[in-house]
Design a protein around this motif. Structure first.
Motif, short mmCIF file in Angstrom:
data_model
loop_
_atom_site.label_atom_id
_atom_site.label_comp_id
_atom_site.label_asym_id
_atom_site.label_seq_id
_atom_site.Cartn_x
_atom_site.Cartn_y
_atom_site.Cartn_z
N LYS A 83 0.85 -1.20 0.00
CA LYS A 83 0.00 0.00 0.00
C LYS A 83 0.88 1.25 0.00
N SER A 84 1.96 1.23 0.78
CA SER A 84 2.89 2.35 0.83
C SER A 84 3.49 2.60 -0.55
N PHE A 85 3.93 1.53 -1.21
CA PHE A 85 4.51 1.63 -2.55
C PHE A 85 3.51 2.24 -3.53
N MET A 86 2.27 1.78 -3.48
CA MET A 86 1.24 2.29 -4.38
C MET A 86 0.99 3.79 -4.12
N LEU A 87 0.87 4.16 -2.85
CA LEU A 87 0.60 5.56 -2.51
C LEU A 87 1.78 6.47 -2.84
N PHE A 88 3.00 6.00 -2.60
CA PHE A 88 4.17 6.80 -2.99
C PHE A 88 4.21 6.97 -4.50
N GLY A 89 3.81 5.94 -5.24
CA GLY A 89 3.77 6.05 -6.69
C GLY A 89 2.81 7.13 -7.14
N GLU A 90 1.64 7.19 -6.48
CA GLU A 90 0.66 8.22 -6.81
C GLU A 90 1.19 9.61 -6.45
N GLU A 91 1.84 9.70 -5.28
CA GLU A 91 2.39 10.99 -4.85
C GLU A 91 3.50 11.45 -5.79
N LEU A 92 4.32 10.49 -6.24
CA LEU A 92 5.42 10.83 -7.14
C LEU A 92 4.90 11.38 -8.47
N LYS A 93 3.76 10.88 -8.94
CA LYS A 93 3.16 11.41 -10.17
C LYS A 93 2.69 12.84 -9.98
N LYS A 94 2.15 13.14 -8.78
CA LYS A 94 1.65 14.48 -8.49
C LYS A 94 2.78 15.44 -8.15
N LYS A 95 3.78 14.93 -7.44
CA LYS A 95 4.86 15.78 -6.94
C LYS A 95 6.20 15.08 -7.19
N PRO A 96 6.69 15.16 -8.42
CA PRO A 96 7.95 14.46 -8.73
C PRO A 96 9.17 15.16 -8.12
N ASP A 97 9.56 14.72 -6.91
CA ASP A 97 10.78 15.25 -6.33
C ASP A 97 11.62 14.11 -5.75
N ALA A 98 12.87 14.41 -5.49
CA ALA A 98 13.83 13.38 -5.10
C ALA A 98 13.44 12.66 -3.81
N ASN A 99 12.96 13.40 -2.81
CA ASN A 99 12.62 12.76 -1.54
C ASN A 99 11.47 11.77 -1.69
N VAL A 100 10.46 12.15 -2.43
CA VAL A 100 9.34 11.23 -2.67
C VAL A 100 9.84 10.02 -3.44
N CYS A 101 10.72 10.25 -4.40
CA CYS A 101 11.26 9.15 -5.20
C CYS A 101 12.08 8.18 -4.34
N ILE A 102 12.86 8.71 -3.43
CA ILE A 102 13.65 7.85 -2.53
C ILE A 102 12.70 6.98 -1.71
#
Length: 167
Positions: free
Chosen positions: A87-106
């Motif tokens: 679930k964390s992986f899925m939600l981070f993926g969604e967040e990364l699409k909305k806010k593509p930054d290095a910390n979210v990507c890490i």
């Protein structure tokens, strides 16, 4: 937060966090900090229960699901932890699409590792990065994982001794 960083003040921090939760029961950060205090005191089951108490307020919070997975795994509930990591992986993926930054990507890459347990090469990590990332952003993410490997990061999250020697 200063109390949390000082081991002999953890009980006082817990009391203050309980007050914060009593004032605003939807304040997820208070639950997560309390969980971390309890964990540092070796009270993992209480940390897990405190973390679970916040779930109804954190349904779209990828950081919450990572923490939930960590406490589940520490409690020996590895299969359930796996679902939280997913679930964390899925939600981070969604967040990364909305806010593509290095910390979210890490965090996205780390969540993938927690979820599937497979080490990744730099090239595999780069394939998970947004196409909009600049060379500098890609380098920041890859440099982070050169400094702290996926295995070391997971060991740190689980409170296990971290081998920092380069192999």
């Amino acid at each position: 937060m200063k109390l949390i960083l000082c081991l002999n003040s953890l009980e006082k921090a817990i009391l203050l966090l309980d007050e914060a939760i009593a004032i605003d029961s939807s304040y997820v950060l208070a639950y997560t900090h309390k969980s971390q205090c309890l964990d540092r005191l070796g009270r993992v089951q209480e940390a897990l229960q405190t973390c679970l108490s916040a779930e109804k307020y954190a349904l779209e919070n990828p950081y919450y699901y990572t923490l939930k997975g960590v406490y589940l795994e520490k409690s020996g509930k590895v299969e359930v932890a796996h679902k939280a990591y997913q679930k964390s992986f899925m939600l981070f993926g969604e967040e990364l699409k909305k806010k593509p930054d290095a910390n979210v990507c890490i965090n996205y890459i780390m969540a993938k590792y927690l979820y599937d347990g497979k080490e990744m090469s730099g090239q595999e990590m780069e394939s998970l990065m947004p196409v909009t990332f600049t060379a500098s952003e890609k380098k920041d993410v890859l440099d982070f994982f050169k400094t702290v490997s996926l295995v070391q990061a997971k060991q740190g999250l689980l409170g296990k001794p971290v081998d920092t020697r380069k192999k």
